[in-house]
Design a protein around this motif. Structure first.
Motif, PDB file in Angstrom:
ATOM      1  N   PHE A 283      57.190 -17.369 -31.967  1.00  0.00           N
ATOM      2  CA  PHE A 283      57.209 -16.598 -30.789  1.00  0.00           C
ATOM      3  C   PHE A 283      57.649 -16.957 -29.087  1.00  0.00           C
ATOM      4  N   GLY A 284      57.332 -18.382 -29.481  1.00  0.00           N
ATOM      5  CA  GLY A 284      57.526 -18.747 -27.878  1.00  0.00           C
ATOM      6  C   GLY A 284      59.511 -18.933 -27.388  1.00  0.00           C
ATOM      7  N   LEU A 285      59.523 -19.748 -28.985  1.00  0.00           N
ATOM      8  CA  LEU A 285      60.890 -19.705 -29.203  1.00  0.00           C
ATOM      9  C   LEU A 285      61.944 -18.308 -28.596  1.00  0.00           C
ATOM     10  N   GLY A 286      61.214 -17.307 -29.345  1.00  0.00           N
ATOM     11  CA  GLY A 286      61.657 -16.390 -29.107  1.00  0.00           C
ATOM     12  C   GLY A 286      61.729 -15.652 -27.987  1.00  0.00           C
ATOM     13  N   VAL A 287      60.674 -16.090 -26.956  1.00  0.00           N
ATOM     14  CA  VAL A 287      60.464 -16.191 -25.759  1.00  0.00           C
ATOM     15  C   VAL A 287      61.765 -16.588 -24.810  1.00  0.00           C
ATOM     16  N   ILE A 288      61.804 -18.121 -25.065  1.00  0.00           N
ATOM     17  CA  ILE A 288      62.752 -18.411 -23.932  1.00  0.00           C
ATOM     18  C   ILE A 288      64.015 -18.325 -24.512  1.00  0.00           C
TER      19      ILE A 288
ATOM     20  N   VAL B 253      73.938 -12.550 -29.253  1.00  0.00           N
ATOM     21  CA  VAL B 253      74.036 -14.022 -29.500  1.00  0.00           C
ATOM     22  C   VAL B 253      72.141 -14.307 -29.118  1.00  0.00           C
ATOM     23  N   LEU B 254      71.990 -14.587 -28.241  1.00  0.00           N
ATOM     24  CA  LEU B 254      70.675 -15.128 -27.908  1.00  0.00           C
ATOM     25  C   LEU B 254      69.490 -13.832 -28.016  1.00  0.00           C
ATOM     26  N   HIS B 255      70.068 -12.170 -27.984  1.00  0.00           N
ATOM     27  CA  HIS B 255      68.854 -11.674 -28.153  1.00  0.00           C
ATOM     28  C   HIS B 255      68.729 -12.138 -29.399  1.00  0.00           C
ATOM     29  N   GLY B 256      70.053 -11.993 -30.580  1.00  0.00           N
ATOM     30  CA  GLY B 256      69.740 -11.725 -31.076  1.00  0.00           C
ATOM     31  C   GLY B 256      69.054 -12.676 -32.160  1.00  0.00           C
ATOM     32  N   GLY B 257      68.859 -14.045 -31.656  1.00  0.00           N
ATOM     33  CA  GLY B 257      67.641 -15.335 -31.684  1.00  0.00           C
ATOM     34  C   GLY B 257      66.338 -14.843 -31.566  1.00  0.00           C
ATOM     35  N   PHE B 258      66.075 -13.575 -30.899  1.00  0.00           N
ATOM     36  CA  PHE B 258      65.073 -13.457 -30.086  1.00  0.00           C
ATOM     37  C   PHE B 258      64.492 -12.829 -31.225  1.00  0.00           C
TER      38      PHE B 258
ATOM     39  N   ASP C  10      50.972 -20.067 -40.121  1.00  0.00           N
ATOM     40  CA  ASP C  10      50.657 -21.260 -39.598  1.00  0.00           C
ATOM     41  C   ASP C  10      50.854 -20.676 -38.703  1.00  0.00           C
ATOM     42  N   PRO C  11      49.579 -20.459 -37.926  1.00  0.00           N
ATOM     43  CA  PRO C  11      48.808 -20.168 -36.503  1.00  0.00           C
ATOM     44  C   PRO C  11      50.504 -20.941 -35.495  1.00  0.00           C
ATOM     45  N   THR C  12      50.046 -23.093 -35.573  1.00  0.00           N
ATOM     46  CA  THR C  12      51.155 -23.463 -34.500  1.00  0.00           C
ATOM     47  C   THR C  12      52.077 -22.822 -34.746  1.00  0.00           C
ATOM     48  N   LEU C  13      53.351 -23.207 -35.811  1.00  0.00           N
ATOM     49  CA  LEU C  13      54.171 -22.167 -36.661  1.00  0.00           C
ATOM     50  C   LEU C  13      54.711 -21.257 -35.831  1.00  0.00           C
TER      51      LEU C  13
END
Length: 50
Positions: A31-36, A6-11, A23-26
């Motif tokens: 990408f940051g949330l994906g890494v987490i 599930v976590l890797h699928g979320g990634f 939008d660059p900020t989003l």
């Protein structure tokens, strides 16, 4: 269902969303949330091995 899967699928989903957002900020946030999520999946998998 396997929590690691599930976590890797979320990634994977966050990386896809990051590519679709203009939008660059989003994009950086997605990408940051994906890494987490990816690191959390590894941590959960390691805990299950103990």
């Amino acid at each position: 269902m396997n929590p690691t899967a599930v976590l890797h699928g979320g990634f994977g989903l966050m990386v896809l969303v990051g590519f679709l957002i203009s939008d660059p900020t989003l994009r950086i946030g997605a990408f940051g949330l994906g890494v987490i999520l990816f690191v959390a999946g590894i941590v959960v998998a390691r805990r299950g091995d103990e």
